[in-house]
Design a protein around this motif. Structure first.
Motif, PDB file in Angstrom:
ATOM      1  N   ALA A   1       0.830  -1.205   0.000  1.00 47.62           N
ATOM      2  CA  ALA A   1       0.000   0.000   0.000  1.00 47.62           C
ATOM      3  C   ALA A   1       0.864   1.255   0.000  1.00 47.62           C
TER       4      ALA A   1
ATOM      5  N   SER B   1      -8.237   6.056  -0.650  1.00 49.67           N
ATOM      6  CA  SER B   1      -7.890   4.776  -1.264  1.00 49.67           C
ATOM      7  C   SER B   1      -8.475   3.624  -0.451  1.00 49.67           C
ATOM      8  N   ARG B   2      -9.366   2.862  -1.072  1.00 49.33           N
ATOM      9  CA  ARG B   2      -9.934   1.701  -0.389  1.00 49.33           C
ATOM     10  C   ARG B   2      -8.870   0.629  -0.166  1.00 49.33           C
ATOM     11  N   PHE B   3      -7.939   0.484  -1.107  1.00 52.07           N
ATOM     12  CA  PHE B   3      -6.888  -0.522  -0.964  1.00 52.07           C
ATOM     13  C   PHE B   3      -6.011  -0.214   0.240  1.00 52.07           C
TER      14      PHE B   3
END
Length: 218
Positions: free
Chosen positions: A46, A73-75
């Motif tokens: 990430a 950012s969902r990641f």
């Protein structure tokens, strides 16, 4: 470059310790190895992705009645959540491998340290499960600019702001400021690229007619 070198050295050192756990033959130790590898590798991926995103041309916008949302950012958020789960459950698997399987001298020290870290992180995981932490986002309405962090929010009126800029490395942020206020948006945590995000906000700052329309009140 120094950041990448440091990351490589940390992963290499942890990798050696995890390899020792893996070859022990204990199922619990191997589960602990997988958990710790997840804790290390997912946030690292990430972080690398967020650094690479600094050159991204993507602009991720969600338009709702009366507002525009530029989400985080969902990641990145998911990677942190999975790592948090791994930190909390790692000492459980390691403790079983030490107590039941007698894995490696010195593992008890590692267990005690990881157990204390897990205790410190457990309340955070509980708050996440209770919805106390939310995905970060920048919300723009006709009158307000609001950055919602994972727990806190910062807000200012458009007419109190007069400048949009990207702060330099190492902490790259979108700084939306005025004479008496400022909002800091950590660009590494956002789904959009720094430049298009900054240009979009600056465009709305300079052109009030392009901001989201006010929602009619009944």
């Amino acid at each position: 470059m120094r950041v990448y070198v440091l990351i490589t050295l940390v992963i290499a050192g942890l990798g050696l310790g995890l390899w020792v756990l893996w070859i022990s033959g204990s199922t619990a130790a191997r589960i602990a190895t997988v958990l710790m590898a997840t804790v290390v590798l997912l946030p690292t991926a990430a972080l690398v992705l967020s650094m690479a995103r600094r050159r991204s041309e993507a602009l991720v916008i969600e338009e709702n009645p009366g507002q525009v949302v530029l989400r985080g950012s969902r990641f990145f958020a998911l990677a942190l959540l999975i790592a948090l789960i791994g930190i909390v459950f790692y000492p459980v698997a390691l403790g079983v491998s030490v107590v039941r399987d007698g894995v490696e001298e010195g593992s008890m020290t590692m267990f005690v340290v990881s157990f204390l870290v897990a205790l410190a992180c457990l309340p955070v995981l509980v708050m996440v499960l209770l919805g106390k932490y939310r995905l970060n986002r920048l919300v723009l309405t006709h009158d307000l600019v609001t950055y919602h962090g994972y727990r806190r929010a910062w807000s200012a009126r458009w007419d109190a702001l007069d400048r949009v800029e990207i702060t330099p490395e190492p902490k790259v942020q979108l700084l939306i400021s005025g004479p008496a206020t400022e909002i800091q948006v950590p660009l590494g945590l956002m789904a959009s690229g720094p430049v298009p995000l900054a240009e979009y906000v600056d465009d709305l700052l300079r052109h009030p007619d392009r901001r989201p329309s006010k929602v009619p009140t009944s």
